[in-house]
Write a protein that holds these residues in place. Structure first.
Motif, short mmCIF file in Angstrom:
data_model
loop_
_atom_site.label_atom_id
_atom_site.label_comp_id
_atom_site.label_asym_id
_atom_site.label_seq_id
_atom_site.Cartn_x
_atom_site.Cartn_y
_atom_site.Cartn_z
N ASP A 20 1.12 14.71 -9.69
CA ASP A 20 0.62 15.70 -8.77
C ASP A 20 0.90 15.13 -7.38
OD1 ASP A 20 -0.59 17.97 -7.75
OD2 ASP A 20 -2.61 17.15 -7.90
N PHE A 21 1.32 15.94 -6.45
CA PHE A 21 1.73 15.44 -5.14
C PHE A 21 0.89 16.05 -4.03
CE2 PHE A 21 5.41 15.38 -7.91
CZ PHE A 21 5.89 14.09 -7.72
N ASP B 19 0.83 -1.20 0.00
CA ASP B 19 0.00 0.00 0.00
C ASP B 19 0.87 1.25 0.00
OD1 ASP B 19 -2.19 -1.69 0.20
OD2 ASP B 19 -2.33 -1.48 2.38
N LEU B 20 2.06 1.13 0.59
CA LEU B 20 2.99 2.24 0.75
C LEU B 20 4.36 1.81 0.24
CD1 LEU B 20 3.50 5.09 2.03
CD2 LEU B 20 4.04 3.88 4.15
N PHE B 21 4.87 2.52 -0.76
CA PHE B 21 6.16 2.16 -1.37
C PHE B 21 7.28 2.98 -0.75
CE2 PHE B 21 3.08 1.10 -4.65
CZ PHE B 21 3.52 -0.14 -5.08
N THR C 287 7.74 5.51 -13.65
CA THR C 287 7.18 5.24 -14.97
C THR C 287 6.05 4.23 -14.88
OG1 THR C 287 9.29 5.74 -16.03
CG2 THR C 287 7.71 4.45 -17.31
N GLY C 288 6.23 3.19 -14.06
CA GLY C 288 5.19 2.19 -13.87
C GLY C 288 3.91 2.78 -13.31
N THR C 289 4.05 3.73 -12.40
CA THR C 289 2.89 4.41 -11.84
C THR C 289 2.14 5.18 -12.92
OG1 THR C 289 4.05 4.61 -9.73
CG2 THR C 289 2.14 6.03 -10.04
N LEU C 290 2.88 5.88 -13.77
CA LEU C 290 2.27 6.61 -14.88
C LEU C 290 1.60 5.65 -15.87
CD1 LEU C 290 4.99 9.31 -15.68
CD2 LEU C 290 2.79 9.67 -14.53
N ASP D 223 -6.00 5.91 -7.46
CA ASP D 223 -5.04 6.14 -8.54
C ASP D 223 -3.72 6.55 -7.94
OD1 ASP D 223 -6.84 5.72 -10.74
OD2 ASP D 223 -7.71 7.69 -10.36
N GLY D 224 -2.63 6.23 -8.64
CA GLY D 224 -1.31 6.64 -8.18
C GLY D 224 -0.76 5.70 -7.13
N ALA D 225 0.08 6.24 -6.25
CA ALA D 225 0.73 5.43 -5.23
C ALA D 225 1.08 6.29 -4.04
CB ALA D 225 2.00 4.80 -5.80
#
Length: 194
Positions: free
Chosen positions: A159-160, A124-126, A139-142, A174-176
């Protein structure tokens, strides 16, 4: 002293990741780019693990007189003695400016992170700074986002948002979620003289 340190350090290292197991449980899928990222990371860490373990054992053998203390082994011995990461390790390693002791601790934490990923599923958290090649993760997230919404990847950006918590219970829609992102800021002070 060096021989004892090498033996102790080698005892903390685990076997290489089982790539066949990982490939079966995390197959390359268009809808989940993190599987590809994981397999690439495991492959890189396996290569480094072999270099570290063989270097430690080779120095132990040279100290014991089992093998000849070559120039390369002497350089590695000196690195261990003075607490410096051996140059031969850095050729295979992720970039690091740490001392040898903190490098080993950091390396063991990285292995633990990826072992947890393999055994428990996509986190859940990288830990972004734990990646060998964090650009692949980004890149994988995109790619995951672009493929989910069927839009070109070059039209997607980041976006952060800063969270006020140190742990999360589930993945974002969406995202990580990431931790361990360090920013280096340079502050320039301009003065205006009247």
């Amino acid at each position: 002293i060096v021989s004892a340190w090498c033996k102790q350090t080698k005892s903390k290292l685990k076997d290489e990741f089982d790539m066949e197991y990982a490939s079966l449980h995390y197959p390359v899928l268009l809808e989940q780019s993190m599987n590809t990222v994981l397999l690439q990371e495991l492959n890189r860490f396996n290569g480094l693990n072999v270099v570290i373990k063989s270097g430690l054992q080779d120095v132990v053998n040279a100290i014991a007189g089992i093998t000849i203390m070559s120039d390369e082994l002497q350089e590695m011995f000196n690195s261990f003695y003075f607490g410096i990461i051996p140059a031969v390790w850095l050729q295979t390693s992720y970039p690091s400016l740490k001392s040898l002791a903190t490098y080993i601790l950091d390396y063991l934490e990285r292995l633990k992170f990826f072992e947890s990923w393999v055994q428990e599923g996509i986190p859940d958290l990288f830990w972004i700074s734990g990646f060998y090649f964090n650009q692949a993760f980004l890149t994988g997230t995109l790619q995951n986002y672009a493929r989910k919404y069927q839009i070109p990847i070059d039209s997607v950006g980041f976006d952060f948002s800063m969270l006020k918590v140190s742990s999360v219970d589930k993945k974002p829609t969406d995202g990580a979620y990431i931790q361990g992102l360090f920013l280096h800021l340079t502050l320039t002070i301009l003065r205006h003289n009247k």
